[in-house]
Design an enzyme around this catalytic site. Structure first.
Site, short mmCIF file in Angstrom:
data_model
loop_
_atom_site.label_atom_id
_atom_site.label_comp_id
_atom_site.label_asym_id
_atom_site.label_seq_id
_atom_site.Cartn_x
_atom_site.Cartn_y
_atom_site.Cartn_z
N HIS A 36 0.86 -1.18 0.00
CA HIS A 36 0.00 0.00 0.00
C HIS A 36 0.90 1.23 0.00
O HIS A 36 1.75 1.39 0.87
CB HIS A 36 -0.91 -0.01 1.23
CG HIS A 36 -2.09 0.90 1.12
ND1 HIS A 36 -1.98 2.27 1.08
CD2 HIS A 36 -3.43 0.64 1.05
CE1 HIS A 36 -3.19 2.81 0.99
NE2 HIS A 36 -4.09 1.84 0.96
N HIS A 37 0.68 2.10 -0.98
CA HIS A 37 1.59 3.23 -1.17
C HIS A 37 1.60 4.18 0.02
O HIS A 37 2.58 4.92 0.23
CB HIS A 37 1.22 3.99 -2.45
CG HIS A 37 2.39 4.62 -3.14
ND1 HIS A 37 3.42 5.23 -2.46
CD2 HIS A 37 2.70 4.74 -4.46
CE1 HIS A 37 4.31 5.70 -3.33
NE2 HIS A 37 3.90 5.41 -4.54
N SER A 38 0.55 4.19 0.83
CA SER A 38 0.53 5.07 1.99
C SER A 38 1.62 4.70 3.00
O SER A 38 2.02 5.53 3.81
CB SER A 38 -0.84 5.02 2.69
OG SER A 38 -1.85 5.53 1.86
N ASN A 96 6.87 7.96 2.85
CA ASN A 96 6.78 8.66 1.57
C ASN A 96 7.45 10.03 1.70
O ASN A 96 7.09 10.82 2.58
CB ASN A 96 5.32 8.84 1.16
CG ASN A 96 4.69 7.53 0.72
OD1 ASN A 96 4.94 7.06 -0.38
ND2 ASN A 96 3.88 6.93 1.59
#
EC number: 2.3.1.-
Length: 479
Positions: free
Chosen positions: A160-162, A328
């Site tokens: 999950h990119h989060s 991120n």
């Protein structure tokens, strides 16, 4: 076929990991990558799978973020997410012996290698664990499938990119490779290492500028509906698949061709000390030649094209973040807009230099101040997902770059039976992106681009473009 949950080698008590403002704003989807290995006969597939699990368990103890459950923050009115960790946390881990599956019609490792590893042609749910639907309990931060094929192994990773950016997942991959190699050599992996100082400092990315307006970030927008999923869940963004016909093509830049390209541009500058980087040179070449191949100057002669590229801000902040930072830290993108007439001007070293200079200026002008501006915009928005990109990627004229060429994934040795990956690919079919894949041992790298089928044919016939990069393969979709 085996499916289990690989837990941390050293379990943790119940805890919550707070995500940063940049984690909250980033695209909410599962990024996907495949790592392909040629398997030798020194280890059986059973041995390899056992030690992959052993190595992963230790890795997750070092990086528990990727073993967490991603869930809504209780009572949040801004669609915030958090990571929940506990004694039973782990990563869904599936092993499929594809040699015994009727659905596997894609051949042996040599067959795939001969076709230059057409992984995007293999249906998602054969290669990957099927993506779960959002629920009240949240979603796994990551899940993995190990595919055993005749003569090879394909590891398919979804995250999950989060939770983290590509650099963050590469930290997990590097540690997993190291611990797996040790386990294969010694019968067991090492103990978990202590994370480097600052590796978990997501809180540093919560502090933004005050009173930011959208005018300061004109390629972004505040729109509550831009990413809203029809289901009402905000664990994942709404999917916006491309519906028109398109092709995804793969090309290869050798170390010598990269040098030749950079040297050609350096002659225009007449100053070797300011020679463009590989990424700047390749970005300029692809931006120009793909725009020409797409005939954008005919379809939109008075228009413009926006070039964007994600940057790793780890070394751009004061004090810098360590290379091992999990999270991120690659927004906002560097951005520059040029007239299509300029981009599609005949390709010469001089016209390519104009584009390379524009790319360089964009990256140099995107500073920590830019990042703090975006954080301020996210902090002041009604909801964190209201901040969205206002790009016009394919089939529009804009081009985005995702550069992972400096990630050492192709050089990491996973130990006996696996060795180093022979191929690393993104499985995502994101709209309008140019991917620069990890460098190989020789210093070259592959790229992957999305454009019209006929544009690929024009690129293949483009003598200037093919002077520097070699066509490998293409797959057509929505034909």
């Amino acid at each position: 076929m085996e499916e289990t949950n690989v837990k941390l080698s050293v379990p943790l008590s119940e805890d919550v990991i707070k995500l940063s403002a940049l984690d909250q704003q980033i695209m909410r989807f599962y990024a996907k990558a495949v790592f392909i290995f040629e398997r030798d006969s020194s280890k059986t597939s059973i041995d390899i799978v056992h030690h992959l699990k052993q190595g992963l368990a230790v890795t997750l103890s070092e990086i528990p973020d990727l073993a967490a459950t991603i869930a809504p923050v209780p009572n949040s009115h801004r669609k915030d997410l958090e990571l929940r960790i506990g004694p039973n946390s782990g990563v869904p881990f599936k092993v499929v012996d594809q040699t015994k599956q009727e659905s596997w019609v894609y051949g042996t490792y040599p067959d795939l290698a001969a076709k230059h590893f057409p992984t995007s042609d293999i249906p998602h749910d054969i290669l990957f664990i099927p993506q779960p639907q959002p629920s009240a309990d949240g979603l796994p931060a990551a899940f993995l499938q190990v595919n055993i094929i005749d003569g090879g192994v394909i590891i398919a990773i979804s995250w999950h990119h989060s939770v983290c950016d590509a650099r963050g997942i590469s930290i997990l991959i590097d540690a997993w490779a190291r611990h797996t190699a040790t386990s294969l050599a010694n019968g067991k992996p090492d103990l978990p290492a202590t994370p480097a100082e600052g590796s978990r400092d997501r809180w540093r990315l919560d502090h933004g500028l005050r009173e930011v307006t959208i005018d300061q970030l004109p390629e972004y927008t505040i729109d509550s509906s831009a990413r809203e999923d029809p289901s009402g869940s905000y664990l994942l963004d709404r999917e916006n698949p491309v519906t028109v016909p398109y092709s995804v093509s793969t090309w290869y830049f050798s170390a010598s061709s990269l040098k030749a390209l950079r040297d050609a541009l350096a002659q225009v500058e007449n100053d070797e000390s300011t020679q463009f980087t590989k990424v700047e040179a390749v970005s300029a070449l692809v931006w120009k030649h793909m725009s020409i191949a797409r005939q954008l100057d005919r379809s939109n002669p008075d228009g413009s094209s926006l070039f964007t590229t994600r940057l790793d801000f780890r070394a751009r902040t004061k004090p810098p973040f360590p290379d091992t930072f999990i999270g991120n830290i690659n927004e906002p993108t560097a951005r520059v807009r040029l007239p299509i007439a300029e981009i599609c001007r005949a390709s010469t070293p001089e016209s390519l230099t104009t584009l390379a200079e524009a790319v360089r200026a964009a990256t140099e002008n995107t500073t920590e101040q830019s990042m703090r501006t975006l954080i301020g915009l996210v902090n002041d928005a009604p909801a964190v997902t209201d901040v969205a990109w206002k790009y016009n990627y394919f089939p529009g004229p804009d081009l985005g770059v995702t550069d992972i060429s400096n990630i050492d994934a192709m050089k990491k040795n996973w130990g006996a039976g696996l060795g180093t990956p022979t191929c690393v690919r993104s499985y995502s079919r994101e709209t309008g992106l140019l991917y620069l894949f990890p460098q190989d041992d020789d210093g070259g790298f592959e790229i992957q681009v999305q454009c019209e089928v006929e544009a690929v044919e024009r690129l293949k016939a483009d003598e200037t473009f093919t002077r520097y990069c070699e066509f490998k393969r293409a797959s057509a979709y929505n034909a």
